[in-house]
Design an enzyme around this catalytic site. Sequence first.
Site, mmCIF file in Angstrom:
data_model
loop_
_atom_site.group_PDB
_atom_site.id
_atom_site.type_symbol
_atom_site.label_atom_id
_atom_site.label_comp_id
_atom_site.label_asym_id
_atom_site.label_seq_id
_atom_site.Cartn_x
_atom_site.Cartn_y
_atom_site.Cartn_z
ATOM 1 N N ARG A 103 0.885 -1.174 0.000
ATOM 2 C CA ARG A 103 0.000 0.000 0.000
ATOM 3 C C ARG A 103 0.914 1.211 0.000
ATOM 4 O O ARG A 103 1.728 1.391 0.907
ATOM 5 C CB ARG A 103 -0.893 0.023 1.239
ATOM 6 C CG ARG A 103 -1.543 1.382 1.454
ATOM 7 C CD ARG A 103 -2.593 1.407 2.517
ATOM 8 N NE ARG A 103 -3.804 0.740 2.081
ATOM 9 C CZ ARG A 103 -4.984 0.867 2.690
ATOM 10 N NH1 ARG A 103 -5.104 1.639 3.758
ATOM 11 N NH2 ARG A 103 -6.046 0.228 2.231
ATOM 12 N N ASN A 161 -9.292 6.851 -5.910
ATOM 13 C CA ASN A 161 -8.781 5.515 -6.241
ATOM 14 C C ASN A 161 -9.894 4.457 -6.272
ATOM 15 O O ASN A 161 -9.864 3.540 -7.103
ATOM 16 C CB ASN A 161 -7.665 5.131 -5.256
ATOM 17 C CG ASN A 161 -7.967 5.509 -3.814
ATOM 18 O OD1 ASN A 161 -9.092 5.873 -3.466
ATOM 19 N ND2 ASN A 161 -6.963 5.441 -2.965
ATOM 20 N N ASP A 222 -17.368 7.317 -0.370
ATOM 21 C CA ASP A 222 -16.045 7.200 0.265
ATOM 22 C C ASP A 222 -15.692 8.602 0.778
ATOM 23 O O ASP A 222 -16.365 9.587 0.436
ATOM 24 C CB ASP A 222 -15.029 6.696 -0.788
ATOM 25 C CG ASP A 222 -13.634 6.448 -0.220
ATOM 26 O OD1 ASP A 222 -13.483 6.403 1.024
ATOM 27 O OD2 ASP A 222 -12.682 6.295 -1.021
ATOM 28 N N SER A 226 -8.934 11.787 0.445
ATOM 29 C CA SER A 226 -8.263 10.505 0.678
ATOM 30 C C SER A 226 -6.952 10.700 1.440
ATOM 31 O O SER A 226 -6.475 11.828 1.607
ATOM 32 C CB SER A 226 -7.994 9.834 -0.669
ATOM 33 O OG SER A 226 -9.188 9.363 -1.215
ATOM 34 N N CYS A 262 -16.568 2.089 1.797
ATOM 35 C CA CYS A 262 -15.415 1.191 1.980
ATOM 36 C C CYS A 262 -14.793 1.323 3.370
ATOM 37 O O CYS A 262 -14.052 0.437 3.785
ATOM 38 C CB CYS A 262 -14.372 1.445 0.897
ATOM 39 S SG CYS A 262 -13.799 3.149 0.837
ATOM 40 N N ARG A 290 -13.747 -8.313 2.676
ATOM 41 C CA ARG A 290 -12.348 -8.101 2.284
ATOM 42 C C ARG A 290 -11.563 -9.394 2.531
ATOM 43 O O ARG A 290 -10.749 -9.824 1.723
ATOM 44 C CB ARG A 290 -11.711 -6.953 3.101
ATOM 45 C CG ARG A 290 -12.343 -5.587 2.922
ATOM 46 C CD ARG A 290 -12.078 -5.005 1.559
ATOM 47 N NE ARG A 290 -10.661 -4.921 1.245
ATOM 48 C CZ ARG A 290 -9.855 -3.924 1.617
ATOM 49 N NH1 ARG A 290 -10.326 -2.890 2.285
ATOM 50 N NH2 ARG A 290 -8.574 -3.912 1.287
HETATM 51 N N1 CP Z 1 -11.169 0.159 3.172
HETATM 52 C C1 CP Z 1 -9.864 0.094 3.492
HETATM 53 O O1 CP Z 1 -8.991 -0.147 2.645
HETATM 54 O O2 CP Z 1 -9.608 0.281 4.815
HETATM 55 P P1 CP Z 1 -8.178 0.485 5.469
HETATM 56 O O3 CP Z 1 -7.634 1.801 4.936
HETATM 57 O O4 CP Z 1 -8.412 0.534 6.940
HETATM 58 O O5 CP Z 1 -7.279 -0.641 5.060
HETATM 59 N N1 NVA Z 2 -10.101 6.751 -0.979
HETATM 60 C C1 NVA Z 2 -9.664 6.375 0.341
HETATM 61 C C2 NVA Z 2 -9.880 4.915 0.553
HETATM 62 C C3 NVA Z 2 -9.518 4.435 1.915
HETATM 63 C C4 NVA Z 2 -9.688 2.966 2.085
HETATM 64 C C5 NVA Z 2 -8.208 6.747 0.531
HETATM 65 O O1 NVA Z 2 -7.415 6.528 -0.382
HETATM 66 O O2 NVA Z 2 -7.877 7.255 1.599
#
Ligand code: CP
Ligand code: NVA
Length: 305
Positions: A103, A161, A222, A226, A262, A290
């Site tokens: 990530r 995203n 969402d 972000s 999400c 998930r």
């Molecule tokens: N939805 C999601 O990816 O949550 P986290 O950022 O907690 O992993």
């Molecule tokens: N769009 C959000 C999603 C989090 C799971 C972000 O990138 O922070």
Amino acid sequence: MKRNFISILDWTSEEIRNNLEYAVELKQQTKQGSCPQLFSGKTYGMFFHKPSLRTRLSFEVGIVQLGGTAVNLSEQDFKIGERESVSDVARVMSRYVDGILIRTFSHQLVLDLAKHATVPVINMLTDFNHPCQVMSDMLTVKEKLGRIDNVRIAYVGDSNNVTNSWLNMAARIPLDLRIATAPETEPDMKLVSKIRETGISTIQVTHSAKEAVQDAEIIYTDVWASMGEKNKIAERERVLKDFQVNSRLLQYAGNDALVFHCLPAERDKEITNEVIEGPQSVVFDQAENRLHAQKAILVQLDKWH
Ligand code: CP
Ligand code: NVA
């Protein structure tokens, strides 16, 4: 041959459908206490350059349930691309682990890692895509509606995203996808055109949340800012104020419309507390799925490798 899961577009429609079928099976087996021990002796390396609850825990727990081990590499261990080149990290890790999960901010970094890794690479979220989220959400759609084709989905709020991964999904599975957002937060219209050109789905980008949710089966939202762009929250609150998922908006959709988020959510910003806690919300089912959808992704990648 080694395959990756960096974008929904990395997999064919049939592969996505098979993955969802397998996720259903794995979910049942796991709930019966008989998750197959397919990863006995296998180890996965994970990097997180952004915070995570669901992704980290669901992948780690999933790997353990399959009988494997997950090793989390923090930036205190090393900064990828700084202490050592991305290609060296990819090649070294490939000698130790059976898969690399990352990530991070830059999507290109994940592509570079995958180019040099000889083991599968999984995108656990970049600024550009969140494919694991949307694959898992399709499992929730399948469970709740009993189908995944031609689902009417209204995505309301910031284009990000997660939106991009929904657009990618629309190039693999036929969807009626409506994106309701402000002029300032529209998705990349080149990406929208590219997806439209596949002719698989109907994609609408509108500035009216009410129009988008009419007869929608799923209302998805969402956060408005972000990770990595939280400094934009004041501006987003200004431009996206008419794109809050609240009880007034739900009145324009059917009573059966399901509300997806999400998570993590910023309650009373992109979604009201009343709606996220209300009877139409399925956000914790999404979070649970998930685990199951991602286990199926890992097993499939391992079979291909
Ligand atoms: N939805 C999601 O990816 O949550 P986290 O950022 O907690 O992993
Ligand atoms: N769009 C959000 C999603 C989090 C799971 C972000 O990138 O922070």
